[in-house]
Write an enzyme that holds these catalytic residues in place. Structure first.
Site, mmCIF file in Angstrom:
data_model
loop_
_atom_site.group_PDB
_atom_site.id
_atom_site.type_symbol
_atom_site.label_atom_id
_atom_site.label_comp_id
_atom_site.label_asym_id
_atom_site.label_seq_id
_atom_site.Cartn_x
_atom_site.Cartn_y
_atom_site.Cartn_z
ATOM 1 N N GLY A 48 0.835 -1.191 0.000
ATOM 2 C CA GLY A 48 0.000 0.000 0.000
ATOM 3 C C GLY A 48 0.872 1.244 0.000
ATOM 4 C CG LEU A 49 -0.672 4.805 -1.856
ATOM 5 C CD1 LEU A 49 -1.760 5.877 -1.891
ATOM 6 C CD2 LEU A 49 0.375 5.058 -2.942
ATOM 7 C CB SER A 50 4.375 6.286 2.001
ATOM 8 O OG SER A 50 4.945 6.828 3.168
ATOM 9 C CB SER A 122 5.782 -4.097 -2.847
ATOM 10 O OG SER A 122 4.664 -4.193 -1.993
#
Length: 220
Positions: A48-50, A122
């Site tokens: 997932g996003l930061s 990722s």
């Protein structure tokens, strides 16, 4: 457009297999290790996003499993870049190599009968698929921590989005580099909607349903 399926010459030569090595088959097998541990080994891959809550959720799930006497270990994106992947940058090729190394390390944990949880942005589907193929689809539990970009930016727990918007960080996922959401993850956890405890519950319930762990009080 950079071809993410190929690495630079330096990265490519780093992981070429030697023709002078022979695989040694141990007498202590994965099945024996899992029997000793009392549960199966698996790779739980949080993506997932930061700011989407990957690391927080991974460590919270580990805590829950540890309290149930499960053998666990978390491979965290930032921590890995302090050692195993300290020599890598954030170009597309370097990100792919980062995930390749993590996949190889995680596979060793799975063979040891351990539930290894990874928290990595990722961003590329090909890289995640490569790890899935490496460890085996049955051992790869992909969990998408789904969170709107605006919520991740509001959290900005590390101050990275602000720096990326200011042009201080190149190749930042969600801003100047793409994120490819999983097409067929095992579980989608809406971390902007569910509480941390609720998120842990749904992840642990999935691991129970998959027969990876068996807890004293099953999560419904």
């Amino acid at each position: 457009m950079i071809d993410r399926n190929s690495y630079s010459h330096d990265l490519r030569t780093q992981h070429m297999k030697s023709s002078n090595t022979i695989w040694h088959h141990a007498t202590v097998t994965r099945a024996r290790r899992e029997k000793l541990n009392g549960h199966k080994g698996a790779l739980v891959w949080f993506t997932g996003l930061s700011g989407s809550g990957k690391s927080t959720l991974a460590h919270a799930v580990e805590e829950r499993l540890h309290q149930e006497n499960c053998r666990t270990f978390v491979l965290d994106g930032d921590n890995v870049r302090h050692g195993l992947c300290a020599d890598l940058g954030f170009s597309d090729e370097a990100r792919s190599e980062n995930i390749r190394r993590v996949g190889e390390a995680a596979k060793l944990f799975v063979e040891a009968g351990i539930v290894v949880l990874t928290a990595f942005i990722s961003p590329f589907e090909d890289d995640r698929d490569r790890v899935r193929n490496l460890v085996g689809a049955g051992d790869f539990i992909e969990i998408y921590c789904q969170c709107p970009l605006e919520v991740c930016e509001e959290r900005d727990v590390k101050g990275l989005y602000k720096r990326a918007r200011a042009g201080e960080i190149a190749h930042f996922t969600g801003i100047s580099s793409p994120y490819e959401p999983p097409r067929s993850s095992c579980l989608v956890v809406e971390t902007s909607v569910l509480s941390l405890e609720e998120s842990v519950d749904v992840v642990v319930a999935l691991l129970q349903a998959r027969g990876i762990v068996s807890l004293a009080e099953p999560v419904q």
